[in-house]
Design a protein around this motif. Structure first.
Motif, short mmCIF file in Angstrom:
data_model
loop_
_atom_site.label_atom_id
_atom_site.label_comp_id
_atom_site.label_asym_id
_atom_site.label_seq_id
_atom_site.Cartn_x
_atom_site.Cartn_y
_atom_site.Cartn_z
N GLY A 186 32.44 7.54 11.82
CA GLY A 186 30.67 8.34 12.44
C GLY A 186 31.05 9.58 12.42
O GLY A 186 31.93 10.00 12.34
N THR A 187 29.53 9.95 12.62
CA THR A 187 29.09 11.28 13.53
C THR A 187 29.13 11.45 14.44
O THR A 187 28.53 10.47 15.16
CB THR A 187 28.46 11.78 11.52
OG1 THR A 187 28.46 10.84 10.92
CG2 THR A 187 27.61 12.50 12.06
N PRO A 188 29.44 12.30 15.37
CA PRO A 188 29.71 12.41 16.44
C PRO A 188 27.46 12.57 17.13
O PRO A 188 26.94 13.26 16.35
CB PRO A 188 30.33 13.50 17.28
CG PRO A 188 30.46 13.78 15.83
CD PRO A 188 30.27 13.40 14.62
N VAL A 189 27.29 12.19 17.69
CA VAL A 189 25.72 12.45 17.92
C VAL A 189 26.09 12.07 19.39
O VAL A 189 26.41 11.21 20.09
CB VAL A 189 25.15 11.10 17.54
CG1 VAL A 189 23.58 11.64 17.92
CG2 VAL A 189 24.28 10.86 16.15
N LEU A 190 25.61 13.05 20.16
CA LEU A 190 25.10 12.96 21.61
C LEU A 190 24.10 11.05 21.70
O LEU A 190 23.12 11.33 21.50
CB LEU A 190 23.79 14.13 22.38
CG LEU A 190 24.29 14.35 23.56
CD1 LEU A 190 25.63 14.66 24.77
CD2 LEU A 190 23.43 15.38 25.19
N SER A 191 23.92 10.62 22.73
CA SER A 191 23.78 8.99 23.49
C SER A 191 24.46 9.08 25.07
O SER A 191 25.01 9.55 25.75
CB SER A 191 24.44 8.58 22.17
OG SER A 191 25.73 8.51 22.41
N GLY A 192 23.61 7.85 25.44
CA GLY A 192 24.62 7.29 26.40
C GLY A 192 23.36 8.60 27.49
O GLY A 192 22.81 9.08 27.33
N ASP A 193 24.33 8.13 28.98
CA ASP A 193 23.80 8.58 29.92
C ASP A 193 23.38 10.14 29.44
O ASP A 193 22.12 10.92 30.52
CB ASP A 193 24.65 9.02 31.23
CG ASP A 193 24.20 7.28 31.90
OD1 ASP A 193 24.68 6.79 31.10
OD2 ASP A 193 25.78 7.02 32.33
N GLU A 194 24.83 10.62 29.03
CA GLU A 194 24.23 12.21 28.95
C GLU A 194 22.67 12.75 28.07
O GLU A 194 22.61 13.58 28.28
CB GLU A 194 25.68 12.60 27.57
CG GLU A 194 26.84 13.10 28.57
CD GLU A 194 27.86 11.51 29.37
OE1 GLU A 194 28.40 11.84 30.27
OE2 GLU A 194 27.07 10.45 28.45
N ALA A 195 22.81 12.01 26.83
CA ALA A 195 20.91 12.29 26.19
C ALA A 195 20.19 11.64 27.34
O ALA A 195 19.35 12.34 27.07
CB ALA A 195 21.42 11.22 25.14
N GLU A 196 20.54 10.82 28.15
CA GLU A 196 19.07 10.67 29.05
C GLU A 196 19.31 12.26 29.80
O GLU A 196 17.89 12.41 30.63
CB GLU A 196 19.34 9.24 29.29
CG GLU A 196 19.15 8.11 28.55
CD GLU A 196 19.40 6.86 29.23
OE1 GLU A 196 19.47 6.49 30.13
OE2 GLU A 196 19.74 5.92 28.49
N ALA A 197 19.98 12.01 30.59
CA ALA A 197 20.08 13.00 31.53
C ALA A 197 20.12 14.27 31.13
O ALA A 197 19.52 15.41 30.94
CB ALA A 197 20.97 12.83 32.27
N HIS A 198 20.02 14.83 29.61
CA HIS A 198 19.30 16.03 29.44
C HIS A 198 18.71 16.74 29.77
O HIS A 198 17.23 16.20 29.31
CB HIS A 198 20.17 16.02 27.04
CG HIS A 198 20.18 17.47 26.97
ND1 HIS A 198 20.99 17.58 26.75
CD2 HIS A 198 18.48 18.28 26.14
CE1 HIS A 198 20.71 19.20 26.57
NE2 HIS A 198 19.50 19.11 25.89
N ASN A 199 18.72 17.42 30.21
CA ASN A 199 17.68 18.33 30.63
C ASN A 199 17.68 20.36 31.28
O ASN A 199 18.79 20.48 30.73
CB ASN A 199 16.68 18.04 31.71
CG ASN A 199 17.47 18.22 33.15
OD1 ASN A 199 18.26 19.49 33.44
ND2 ASN A 199 18.14 16.72 33.63
N PRO A 200 16.41 21.20 31.25
CA PRO A 200 17.48 22.75 31.50
C PRO A 200 18.27 23.46 32.70
O PRO A 200 18.72 23.72 32.50
CB PRO A 200 15.87 23.15 32.04
CG PRO A 200 14.96 22.27 31.24
CD PRO A 200 15.54 20.91 31.22
#
Length: 153
Positions: free
Chosen positions: A105-119
């Motif tokens: 695969g190719t690393p792509v931010l996903s899961g809880d980390e992608a959902e919680a991503h904010n400033p």
């Protein structure tokens, strides 16, 4: 008893996949990184650091299974475990770090980390060489020597 942590070590030549973080909580009392750094102020100053992909070992789950699950949840990558690279502690929790092989695969931010991503809770996947570990604040610091030895630099 603290919940154990399991992490995946994914390499690409002389680089390792890390999650670069910026974390700021509402107060220092609510921030595990303030606690880990012995910050004494009432306000969380925000923390720049990096970790290897990983997280909690769930009830009934092995550390190996958790490392594979967390790798896929956080990065979309799939892999097989080669061997246990290092054991230590992460914020007072027992932690196991597994070297991955047959990574696809190719690393792509996903899961809880992608959902919680904010400033105030920023996540970024990046490939880091050993000479970047200190500047990135790779955490926990005790993972740096075995990872540096593994990467051969």
């Amino acid at each position: 008893m603290p919940i154990p942590r399991a992490a995946a070590v994914v390499t690409d030549g002389r680089r390792a996949l890390v999650i670069k973080r910026y974390l700021r909580q509402m107060s220092a009392a609510a921030c595990v990184m303030c606690e880990a750094s012995a910050h004494t102020g009432p306000d969380c100053p925000g923390h720049h650091y990096a970790v290897l992909p990983g997280g909690h070992v769930e009830e009934g789950e092995t550390a190996e299974a958790a490392a594979l699950r967390e790798l896929h949840e956080e990065t979309t990558l799939t892999a097989r475990i080669d061997h246990l690279l290092w054991t230590g502690h992460h914020n007072g929790r027992p932690a196991s770090y597994y070297l991955m092989t047959e990574v696809t695969g190719t690393p792509v931010l996903s899961g809880d980390e992608a959902e919680a991503h904010n400033p105030d809770n920023h996540f970024e996947l990046l490939w880091a060489a050993t000479d970047q570990f200190d500047a990135l604040g790779l955490y926990p610091p005790d993972i740096r020597p075995p990872l540096t030895e593994l990467l051969g630099t």
